[in-house]
Design an enzyme around this catalytic site. Structure first.
Site, mmCIF file in Angstrom:
data_model
loop_
_atom_site.group_PDB
_atom_site.id
_atom_site.type_symbol
_atom_site.label_atom_id
_atom_site.label_comp_id
_atom_site.label_asym_id
_atom_site.label_seq_id
_atom_site.Cartn_x
_atom_site.Cartn_y
_atom_site.Cartn_z
ATOM 1 N N HIS A 97 -13.012 49.819 47.382
ATOM 2 C CA HIS A 97 -12.328 48.886 46.486
ATOM 3 C C HIS A 97 -11.190 49.530 45.713
ATOM 4 O O HIS A 97 -10.444 48.843 45.028
ATOM 5 C CB HIS A 97 -13.318 48.165 45.552
ATOM 6 C CG HIS A 97 -14.331 49.055 44.937
ATOM 7 N ND1 HIS A 97 -15.627 49.139 45.389
ATOM 8 C CD2 HIS A 97 -14.243 49.911 43.919
ATOM 9 C CE1 HIS A 97 -16.286 50.015 44.672
ATOM 10 N NE2 HIS A 97 -15.476 50.510 43.766
ATOM 11 N N HIS A 109 -5.155 50.027 40.812
ATOM 12 C CA HIS A 109 -5.239 48.613 41.210
ATOM 13 C C HIS A 109 -3.842 48.188 41.645
ATOM 14 O O HIS A 109 -2.856 48.556 40.995
ATOM 15 C CB HIS A 109 -5.708 47.754 40.033
ATOM 16 C CG HIS A 109 -7.068 48.142 39.540
ATOM 17 N ND1 HIS A 109 -8.226 47.566 40.000
ATOM 18 C CD2 HIS A 109 -7.444 49.085 38.645
ATOM 19 C CE1 HIS A 109 -9.267 48.119 39.404
ATOM 20 N NE2 HIS A 109 -8.826 49.052 38.564
ATOM 21 N N HIS A 155 -6.010 53.460 36.037
ATOM 22 C CA HIS A 155 -7.038 53.589 35.001
ATOM 23 C C HIS A 155 -7.569 55.013 34.986
ATOM 24 O O HIS A 155 -8.076 55.488 36.007
ATOM 25 C CB HIS A 155 -8.195 52.619 35.274
ATOM 26 C CG HIS A 155 -7.800 51.190 35.118
ATOM 27 N ND1 HIS A 155 -8.472 50.160 35.730
ATOM 28 C CD2 HIS A 155 -6.798 50.630 34.388
ATOM 29 C CE1 HIS A 155 -7.894 49.016 35.388
ATOM 30 N NE2 HIS A 155 -6.866 49.277 34.584
HETATM 31 S S1 B30 Z 1 -12.330 50.011 35.579
HETATM 32 O O1 B30 Z 1 -11.546 51.104 35.082
HETATM 33 O O2 B30 Z 1 -12.676 49.027 34.600
HETATM 34 N N1 B30 Z 1 -11.549 49.280 36.744
HETATM 35 C C1 B30 Z 1 -16.186 51.697 37.144
HETATM 36 C C2 B30 Z 1 -15.355 52.477 36.363
HETATM 37 C C3 B30 Z 1 -14.154 51.963 35.896
HETATM 38 C C4 B30 Z 1 -13.787 50.671 36.208
HETATM 39 C C5 B30 Z 1 -14.598 49.892 36.997
HETATM 40 C C6 B30 Z 1 -15.802 50.412 37.473
HETATM 41 C C7 B30 Z 1 -17.477 52.233 37.624
HETATM 42 O O3 B30 Z 1 -17.844 53.317 37.255
HETATM 43 N N2 B30 Z 1 -18.211 51.499 38.458
HETATM 44 C C8 B30 Z 1 -19.514 51.820 38.946
HETATM 45 C C9 B30 Z 1 -19.598 53.155 39.534
HETATM 46 N N3 B30 Z 1 -18.768 53.364 40.703
HETATM 47 C C10 B30 Z 1 -17.707 54.264 40.454
HETATM 48 C C11 B30 Z 1 -16.360 53.761 40.818
HETATM 49 O O4 B30 Z 1 -15.409 53.937 40.101
HETATM 50 O O5 B30 Z 1 -16.095 53.166 41.921
HETATM 51 C C12 B30 Z 1 -19.610 53.954 41.677
HETATM 52 C C13 B30 Z 1 -19.792 53.176 42.867
HETATM 53 O O6 B30 Z 1 -18.834 52.558 43.492
HETATM 54 O O7 B30 Z 1 -20.872 53.139 43.358
HETATM 55 CU CU1 B30 Z 1 -17.130 52.220 43.022
HETATM 56 ZN ZN ZN Z 2 -9.811 50.072 37.199
#
Ligand code: B30
Ligand code: ZN
Length: 261
Positions: free
Chosen positions: A64, A95, A118
């Site tokens: 993503h 993004h 970000h």
């Molecule tokens: S954001 O900066 O608001 N777009 C996560 C961190 C920052 C944002 C969104 C999500 C996050 O930590 N999500 C869950 C953990 N993810 C880490 C990741 O960044 O990408 C782990 C995962 O998959 O399992 Cu995706």
């Molecule tokens: Zn983000």
């Protein structure tokens, strides 16, 4: 990674709340920042420490986004401004949109930008990123907006150059040279004090409401070709990840602050 959410259709942003209940919360991100509706304040200086050291870094296609991490566990710390404590750098990611007229998550006066970066920091006291996710003051996220420029931005070339090696989800690649985070973060240290700040959420599932957002007013530049390189990355399904921005969410009773440098 490889979570079951996407940016279109049955698993798109309109459906995230069915599986991830926080995604229908009251303090969601992103938002539209209306400049006539901000509260001007003068906060203590925002400080970013450690970003002038080069660190070995790598990028990953998470399915993503493209995420950059350093091999150093405390590559940088953030404090000051609206923050009560020290926050430790965890990762940065991007993004973007399917054309140069959209792609940013936060909007300013309803205006979209072609890309947003970000830089995610977690509160040092919580010891780990995952523990910080359990606390409303767990994260601080720096948001940078980009404009299209005729010339490529050399600071981003080390990242753009390896995108072709991580087109498939799950792939990871080290940058050729140690990276100075400073080169991505602060083209102008003085302009770093001119920002909007508000309380919100992760912009992807699980949409946890744990983030102090800091959105810089200064714009960075990327060329059309640099932006286009991101759109060749693939989703978990093997389609092109042409866009990965969430639509804006209601501000509700939140106040957006504008720090006057
Ligand atoms: S954001 O900066 O608001 N777009 C996560 C961190 C920052 C944002 C969104 C999500 C996050 O930590 N999500 C869950 C953990 N993810 C880490 C990741 O960044 O990408 C782990 C995962 O998959 O399992 Cu995706
Ligand atoms: Zn983000």
């Amino acid at each position: 990674h490889g979570q079951n959410f996407s940016y279109d259709g049955d698993q798109g942003p309109l459906h995230w709340g069915e599986e991830y209940h926080s995604c229908i919360g009251k303090y969601q991100s992103p938002i539209n920042i209306e400049e006539h509706n901000v509260k001007n304040v003068s906060l203590s200086p925002l400080r970013l420490i450690g970003i002038d050291n080069p660190y070995q870094s790598y990028v990953t296609n998470t399915g993503h986004t493209v995420m950059l991490k350093t091999n150093e566990s405390k590559a940088a710390t953030l404090s000051g401004g609206p923050l009560q404590d020290n926050y430790v750098f965890e990762q940065l990611h991007f993004h973007w949109g399917e054309n140069d007229y959209e792609g940013s998550e936060d909007l300013v006066n309803n205006h979209s930008f072609p890309m947003e970066m970000h830089a995610v920091f977690y509160k040092e006291d919580y010891k780990s990123f995952n523990e910080a996710l359990n606390h409303s003051d767990g994260l601080a996220i720096l948001a940078y907006l980009y404009e299209v420029s005729p010339q490529p931005n050399p600071a981003y070339e080390p990242i753009v150059r390896v995108l072709r090696d991580i087109e498939v989800m799950g792939k990871r690649k080290a940058l050729q040279e140690p990276l100075l985070l400073e080169s991505l973060f602060v083209p102008d240290i003085a302009k770093m004090q001119d920002y909007f700040t508000y309380f919100g959420s992760l912009t992807t599932p699980p949409c946890l409401e744990v983030a102090r957002w800091i959105d810089f007013k200064d714009r960075q530049q990327l060329s059309h070709e640099q932006l286009a390189a991101f759109r060749d990355l693939q989703t978990p399904e093997g389609d092109k990840l042409t866009h990965n921005f969430r639509p804006v969410q209601p501000l509700e009773d939140r106040v957006v602050f504008h720090n006057i440098p």
